[in-house]
Design a protein around this motif. Structure first.
Motif, PDB file in Angstrom:
ATOM      1  N   PHE A  15     -40.018  66.103  -5.944  1.00  0.00           N
ATOM      2  CA  PHE A  15     -40.659  65.732  -4.669  1.00  0.00           C
ATOM      3  C   PHE A  15     -42.111  66.209  -4.656  1.00  0.00           C
ATOM      4  O   PHE A  15     -43.029  65.478  -4.309  1.00  0.00           O
ATOM      5  CB  PHE A  15     -39.883  66.340  -3.490  1.00  0.00           C
TER       6      PHE A  15
ATOM      7  N   ALA B  36     -30.896  71.361  -7.263  1.00  0.00           N
ATOM      8  CA  ALA B  36     -31.656  71.378  -6.019  1.00  0.00           C
ATOM      9  C   ALA B  36     -33.128  71.669  -6.304  1.00  0.00           C
ATOM     10  O   ALA B  36     -34.024  71.015  -5.764  1.00  0.00           O
ATOM     11  CB  ALA B  36     -31.073  72.429  -5.068  1.00  0.00           C
ATOM     12  N   VAL B  37     -33.385  72.668  -7.146  1.00  0.00           N
ATOM     13  CA  VAL B  37     -34.768  73.025  -7.463  1.00  0.00           C
ATOM     14  C   VAL B  37     -35.459  71.861  -8.169  1.00  0.00           C
ATOM     15  O   VAL B  37     -36.627  71.548  -7.887  1.00  0.00           O
ATOM     16  CB  VAL B  37     -34.829  74.315  -8.316  1.00  0.00           C
ATOM     17  N   ASP B  38     -34.749  71.174  -9.057  1.00  0.00           N
ATOM     18  CA  ASP B  38     -35.330  70.019  -9.744  1.00  0.00           C
ATOM     19  C   ASP B  38     -35.719  68.923  -8.755  1.00  0.00           C
ATOM     20  O   ASP B  38     -36.764  68.288  -8.901  1.00  0.00           O
ATOM     21  CB  ASP B  38     -34.355  69.455 -10.787  1.00  0.00           C
ATOM     22  N   ALA B  39     -34.859  68.724  -7.751  1.00  0.00           N
ATOM     23  CA  ALA B  39     -35.168  67.714  -6.735  1.00  0.00           C
ATOM     24  C   ALA B  39     -36.446  68.089  -5.987  1.00  0.00           C
ATOM     25  O   ALA B  39     -37.290  67.235  -5.710  1.00  0.00           O
ATOM     26  CB  ALA B  39     -33.999  67.597  -5.753  1.00  0.00           C
ATOM     27  N   LEU B  40     -36.606  69.385  -5.694  1.00  0.00           N
ATOM     28  CA  LEU B  40     -37.810  69.850  -5.009  1.00  0.00           C
ATOM     29  C   LEU B  40     -39.039  69.672  -5.901  1.00  0.00           C
ATOM     30  O   LEU B  40     -40.089  69.208  -5.448  1.00  0.00           O
ATOM     31  CB  LEU B  40     -37.637  71.319  -4.587  1.00  0.00           C
ATOM     32  N   VAL B  41     -38.890  70.021  -7.184  1.00  0.00           N
ATOM     33  CA  VAL B  41     -40.015  69.875  -8.120  1.00  0.00           C
ATOM     34  C   VAL B  41     -40.447  68.412  -8.205  1.00  0.00           C
ATOM     35  O   VAL B  41     -41.637  68.085  -8.164  1.00  0.00           O
ATOM     36  CB  VAL B  41     -39.636  70.413  -9.521  1.00  0.00           C
TER      37      VAL B  41
ATOM     38  N   ILE C 151     -31.410  69.029   1.209  1.00  0.00           N
ATOM     39  CA  ILE C 151     -30.431  69.226   0.135  1.00  0.00           C
ATOM     40  C   ILE C 151     -29.863  70.627   0.256  1.00  0.00           C
ATOM     41  O   ILE C 151     -30.613  71.588   0.455  1.00  0.00           O
ATOM     42  CB  ILE C 151     -31.105  69.049  -1.243  1.00  0.00           C
TER      43      ILE C 151
END
Lengths: 307, 254
Positions: free
Chosen positions: B248, B241-246, B234
């Protein structure tokens, strides 16, 4: 068919246990060699070897001084594999022993198997670009084995314990010895790792990384330049072909470009997550989940969201 | 003090191509000085300056590695007064003892030296044994993982050696063979003046000693099997983006 004789030589008892236990089924006779007095030998007795020799190294001496004595012992077999742990001292001793036995040394071996009655050694070459499988073409083979090649096992103790016959050769004069202060982390055993690369701008910024590590219960490791050039973390904390090879449940690389040597140290991780500003960084070809972005924005945001 | 620095000319591993069969194609890889040998060259340069001594670079290898004037100049721009070469295309220098025997033969031919410096390991095979085996063949004191070298009077060096959990200070009687750690220094970039001078420094070919038997048989050399990584990338460092990482992390890791 199995190998007739294997010697396992280690200056670390945990590694001795691992290797002896691992090769016991491959050889008719396993002889362990340790450094220290009878008390050290007794502690090592349950390593799985059939026979245990101890080289009585005192505070003044060094294991390296026993190369000739060990060579004489190995030569009694007429043909043998000599396996060391992969410490700096062991690599030095292995090299001298190799000359006395007229053979090369294979170091940092990461897999050892028996095929048709011969040992096959696997190790990385070209900075992790390839794995080479090799066997010795001479009566004697000398190798050092990386940690974790075999699982540790507990075996019945041997009663066949004796001091080695030969005397130590006079060594290089030691003026002083001191415990290393910087320490380091046992990354090999870590389940969660944060991997810091050159994207980190200053040593103080490690505080931010440590804060995230605390939140998710991870250890902090790094790429080679961070430890060796910047000296921001102990050398024991750098991962790569020439450093530590790790196998955590997950690793988050932060500002790591992903050179082949470094990938070789982390590619056994179950999950690799990467953050790097450079979209073209090779690390993104080697990760499961990646963010193309600034670690200085992403790490503080992660700390906040995961706390 | 007469210093000899050994260095290996290696294929640049970043330019090695991996074929579909997982075999390597080295044909497009350029040659370079082994990364860790740069530390040995730097140590040699510093020790030569500190002792008002001389420094000779020594390399053994095949013609493909050592025939090019570009690579010779590269070595000579990093401090040596001259370069001595053993060029032998008949063996692969694939094992530490073969290479050590060629170096020991060259050192015998050179005859007069005080200290031989090697790097931590070559950056292609990285056996980390060539310096030790070379010294052992010559019956000289050997050390690896050297992190400091200081002159300490006539024919003696005071050497710091950093082990896993201990630092030793040792007094080494010369001649001796020392392998330096990559943490001993940061190799300097050659100055333009040094690069200009390099082309005029002498290069001498030494004889290749009788071939030593290979200790090893190589059964295979293949790139590691590619780990299938999902490469879900991403772009961005904003909230989304950070939310997507969190997400994951929470789903797969935590």
């Amino acid at each position: 068919m199995s190998i007739q004789s294997i010697f396992v030589i280690s200056d670390d008892l945990a590694a001795l246990n691992e290797i002896c236990g691992g090769v016991k089924a491959m050889a008719e006779k396993v002889t362990a060699v340790v450094f220290g007095g009878r008390d050290t030998a007794d502690k090592a007795a349950s390593c799985g070897a059939d026979k245990l020799l101890y080289c009585p190294v005192d505070d003044e001496g060094a294991p390296e001084n026993y190369a000739a004595a060990i060579a004489d012992e190995v030569k009694k077999t007429g043909g043998a594999a000599v396996l060391f742990n992969n410490s700096i001292r062991s690599r030095c001793l292995a090299g001298i022993l190799g000359v006395l036995l007229d053979t090369c040394v294979l170091t940092s071996v990461n897999e050892l198997t028996e095929q048709d009655g011969e040992l096959v050694y696997r190790r990385m070459v070209y900075g992790g670009t390839a794995q080479r499988h090799e066997r010795f073409a001479k009566p004697y083979g000398v190798a050092t084995l990386s940690g974790g090649v075999f699982e540790p096992v507990t075996l019945p103790a041997t009663g066949d314990i004796a001091p080695i016959e030969g005397a130590p050769a006079a060594g290089i004069k030691r003026i002083a010895r001191a415990e290393k202060k910087e320490g380091g982390t046992n990354l090999v055993a870590a389940k969660r790792i944060l991997d810091v690369g050159r994207g980190l701008a200053a040593k103080e910024d490690l505080e931010m990384i440590r804060a995230l590590a605390k939140v998710i219960g991870a250890e902090v490791g790094c790429s080679r330049p961070v430890a060796e050039n910047n000296k921001w973390l102990p050398k024991a904390n750098y991962m790569g072909i020439t450093g530590v090879q790790v196998k955590p449940d997950f690793i988050i690389t932060l500002g790591v470009s992903g050179q082949v040597q470094h990938i070789g140290g982390i590619n056994k991780s179950k999950v690799i997550i990467s953050v790097n500003k450079d979209k073209a960084a090779p690390i993104f070809k080697n990760c499961d989940f990646g963010l193309v972005g600034d670690i200085y924005k992403i790490v503080p945001a992660l700390i906040e969201k995961l706390s | 003090m007469k210093i000899i620095v050994c260095c290996k000319i290696v294929p640049n591993e970043e330019e090695i191509a991996v074929l579909g069969s997982r075999e390597l194609d080295l044909s497009a890889a350029s040659w370079k000085i082994g990364q860790y040998d740069l530390n040995a060259l730097e140590s040699g340069k510093q020790l030569a300056a500190a002792t008002d001594g001389t420094m000779t670079a020594l390399s053994v290898g095949g013609p493909a590695a050592l025939d090019a004037s570009k690579i010779r100049k590269d070595v000579l721009s990093r401090g040596p007064d001259d370069l001595k070469l053993v060029i032998d295309g008949s063996r692969g220098f694939n094992d530490s003892l073969q290479t050590a025997k060629a170096l020991a033969g060259a050192l015998k031919e050179i005859g007069d030296y005080d200290v031989v410096l090697c790097g931590m390991g070559s950056s292609d095979l990285y056996l980390q044994e060539v310096g030790i085996q070379t010294g052992a063949l010559l019956g000289l004191p050997v050390l690896n993982s050297v992190t400091d070298i200081q002159p300490a009077g006539d024919g003696v060096l005071r050497v710091e050696r950093t082990l896993e959990d201990e630092v030793e200070v040792l007094e080494v009687t010369l001649p001796a063979v020392l392998s330096v750690s990559s943490e001993i220094n940061i190799p300097s970039v050659p100055a333009m003046r040094e690069i200009m001078k390099a082309g005029r420094k002498p290069v001498e070919l030494l004889g290749s000693p009788d071939g030593a038997d290979a200790s090893l048989t190589t059964l295979s050399e293949l790139a590691p099997e590619q780990q299938d990584r999902r490469q879900h990338i991403i772009e961005g460092d904003g909230e989304e983006a950070v939310d997507a990482l969190v997400q994951f992390l929470k789903k797969e890791c935590l």
